[in-house]
Design a protein around this motif. Sequence first.
Motif, short mmCIF file in Angstrom:
data_model
loop_
_atom_site.label_atom_id
_atom_site.label_comp_id
_atom_site.label_asym_id
_atom_site.label_seq_id
_atom_site.Cartn_x
_atom_site.Cartn_y
_atom_site.Cartn_z
N THR A 65 -5.93 -7.92 -6.55
CA THR A 65 -5.10 -7.57 -5.41
C THR A 65 -3.74 -7.09 -5.90
O THR A 65 -3.10 -7.75 -6.73
N TYR A 66 -3.31 -5.94 -5.36
CA TYR A 66 -2.06 -5.31 -5.77
C TYR A 66 -1.14 -5.29 -4.56
O TYR A 66 -1.43 -4.62 -3.55
N TYR A 67 -0.04 -6.01 -4.62
CA TYR A 67 0.88 -6.12 -3.50
C TYR A 67 1.93 -5.03 -3.64
O TYR A 67 3.02 -5.25 -4.20
N GLU A 68 1.62 -3.84 -3.14
CA GLU A 68 2.52 -2.70 -3.28
C GLU A 68 2.10 -1.61 -2.30
O GLU A 68 1.03 -1.67 -1.69
N THR A 69 2.98 -0.66 -2.11
CA THR A 69 2.62 0.57 -1.42
C THR A 69 2.64 1.68 -2.46
O THR A 69 3.53 1.74 -3.31
N VAL A 70 1.65 2.57 -2.37
CA VAL A 70 1.40 3.53 -3.44
C VAL A 70 1.51 4.94 -2.90
O VAL A 70 0.95 5.25 -1.84
N THR A 71 2.23 5.80 -3.60
CA THR A 71 2.30 7.23 -3.28
C THR A 71 1.78 8.03 -4.46
O THR A 71 2.17 7.79 -5.61
N VAL A 72 0.90 8.98 -4.18
CA VAL A 72 0.32 9.82 -5.22
C VAL A 72 0.94 11.21 -5.08
O VAL A 72 0.54 11.99 -4.21
N ARG A 93 1.35 -5.41 2.88
CA ARG A 93 2.19 -6.49 3.41
C ARG A 93 3.12 -6.02 4.52
O ARG A 93 4.24 -6.51 4.67
N GLY A 94 2.65 -5.05 5.32
CA GLY A 94 3.43 -4.58 6.45
C GLY A 94 4.64 -3.75 6.10
O GLY A 94 5.52 -3.55 6.93
N ARG A 95 4.71 -3.21 4.89
CA ARG A 95 5.91 -2.50 4.42
C ARG A 95 5.74 -0.99 4.36
O ARG A 95 6.55 -0.30 3.75
N GLY A 96 4.68 -0.47 4.99
CA GLY A 96 4.44 0.97 4.97
C GLY A 96 2.97 1.25 4.81
O GLY A 96 2.13 0.33 4.86
N SER A 97 2.62 2.51 4.62
CA SER A 97 1.23 2.85 4.37
C SER A 97 0.83 2.36 2.99
O SER A 97 1.61 2.44 2.03
N ALA A 98 -0.39 1.86 2.87
CA ALA A 98 -0.82 1.28 1.60
C ALA A 98 -0.91 2.35 0.51
O ALA A 98 -0.37 2.18 -0.58
N ILE A 99 -1.61 3.46 0.81
CA ILE A 99 -1.72 4.58 -0.14
C ILE A 99 -1.42 5.87 0.59
O ILE A 99 -1.99 6.13 1.66
N THR A 100 -0.53 6.68 0.03
CA THR A 100 -0.21 7.99 0.60
C THR A 100 -0.60 9.07 -0.41
O THR A 100 -0.12 9.06 -1.55
N LEU A 101 -1.48 9.98 0.03
CA LEU A 101 -1.84 11.13 -0.80
C LEU A 101 -0.93 12.28 -0.41
O LEU A 101 -1.01 12.80 0.70
N ALA A 102 -0.05 12.68 -1.33
CA ALA A 102 0.98 13.66 -1.02
C ALA A 102 0.84 14.95 -1.82
O ALA A 102 1.75 15.79 -1.80
N HIS A 103 -0.27 15.10 -2.54
CA HIS A 103 -0.47 16.33 -3.31
C HIS A 103 -1.91 16.78 -3.16
O HIS A 103 -2.83 15.96 -3.09
#
Length: 495
Positions: A65-72, A93-103
Motif C-alpha cells: 500500500t502506497y499512501y500518496e497521490t501520483v501524477t504521471v 487518503r482524501g487528498r486528491g486523485s490517486a493517479i493522474t495521467l497527464a501525458h
Amino acid sequence: MRTERRPGVSVLCVVVLLTVLAFVSIGCAADTYTVCPGGGCDYNSIQAAIDAAEAGDTIAVYSGTYYETVTVPRQLTVKGMDTGGGNPVVDARGRGSAITLAHDGGLLDGLTVVNATGYQQAGILVYSNSSTISNCIAANCYYGIWLAASCNNTLTGNTAHANDDFGIYLSSASNNTLTGNTAHANIDVGICLRSGSNNNTLTGNTASDNCYGNGIYLDASSYNYLADNTASNQSNGLYLDSSSSYNTLTGNTVSKNYLGLYLRHASYNALTGNAANANSNVGIRLAYSSDNSLTSNAASFNSNGGIRLDSSDCNSLTSNAVSYNTDGIRLTGSSYNNVSGNTVARNEEGIALIASSNNCLTDNVVSNNSVGLHLDHACSGNLIYNNYFENPVNAHDTGTNSWNRTRTAGTNRVGGPFSGGNYWHDYTGEDTNGDGLGDTLLPYTAAGHIRTGGDHLPLVEAEATAPVPGYGAIAAVLGCVALLVLLRRRHTCGR
C-alpha cells in the motif's frame, strides 16, 4: 589544380558516426525502476520513481500500500506487479486523485486505487490522449475512473465499485474504447458518458447494482456504439437522455432493472438485437423520442410492458419479439410510427394504442394474448392490415381506424395472392372467388368489439398453415412506408 582525396578522412568519419550512434542507442534504452513500500527496490515511492524516469521507461510497482497521490507527467508504463500480496494499492487518503495521467500514450496496468474521496476527485484521472488503462480497480473514490476531455484512450478489464458518484465517467471525451470493464455498486451511475462524449465504443462491459441511478447512461452524447454490454439490478439499465442521438445499441442485455432500456428526448438511435427481460416496469421505453429504429429486440417477462412509446413519433418497430408482459407493445400519445413484422404473444394486451393516431401496423403476428389489439376512443387514422390475429378477443376498437387497405396484388400474411385486411382466426366467412380475401360475413368486427368500420377484406387461408414471422413483410412494409411518407407531408415528425 585537382585536390587529392585523403582515404583516412572517410574512415575517420565512419568511426565517429558509429561511435555517436552507439552512444545514442545506449542513452535511449528504456529503463525499469522498481518500487516497493518496505525497501529492497529502487524506490519506496511511486512518485519518486516517476520523477526519476524518462519517457519510455517502466515503473514496476510491487504489492503493498502506497499512501500518496501520483501524477504521471510523461509517457511511461506504470505496471502493478503482484509479488504475493495482490495488486499494489494507491491510497489517496482524501487528498486528491490517486493517479493522474497527464501525458499522452502512457500505460497503467494492474493497480488498485482507493480513497480519492474529495469532490470530483478520481481514483484514476485521465487528462491524456491515447493512453491505456487495464486491469485496475477503483474503489471508494468520488469517481472511479474519469476521462476528462480526453480522446483515443483504451480501458480494458477494469473494475469500478463502491464509488460515491460514477464508476467510469467520460466527460467531453471522444473516440475512446471501453471493453470488458465492470462497474457495480456505485452510488449513482455505473458508466456515464456526458457533455458531448461522442464516437466512443463500449463492448462487453457489465454495469450492475448501482444504487440510485443507471447502469450505463448517455447524456447529450452521440454517435456512440454500445454492443454486448450487460446492465442489471438498478433504476435504469441502459439510459439515453437529453438529445443523445445517432447511437447504435446492439446485442445488449438489460434485466432486473426498473426500466430496462430507456430513451428520453433521444432521437435517431438504432436499437438492434437487444434483450430486455424481467424488468420491474418496462423492458424498452421511449419518451419524447422520435425517428428511432427498434429491430429484432426481445422484451419478455417485464412487469409493466414489453415495449412502450410515450409521446414519441416517427419511430420504426420491426421484427421484435414481445411476450409475457402486461402490455406487449403500447403507444400512448404517439403518432406516425411504423409497427411491422413483430411477434407479440402471451401478453395481457398484445398491442395497445392510447390517444395515438396515424400509425401503421402491418405484418405482425399477434397471438395468445387476452386481447390482441386495443385502440381507445381517442385513436384515429391508424392503418391496420396484413396482421395475423389469434386471441380470445382479437381486437377492441372504439376509435376511427382503418382495418384494411385497398385490395392489392401480392402475397399476403397467410400466403394468398392479394393483400387487403388481416387474418382473424375466428372469421367464419368464405372466399368465393379464390383471391384469398373473404367475401361473406363482412365486415369482420371481432364479435362487435370493433365499434366503427371493421375489416372489409379479411384474409382467408387456402389451407391451415402456421404463420411465419416476416412472411409477406416486404410488400406490407413498402405499403406502410408509402402511407407514412404521405402522412409526413402533412406533418413534420419530432421537430
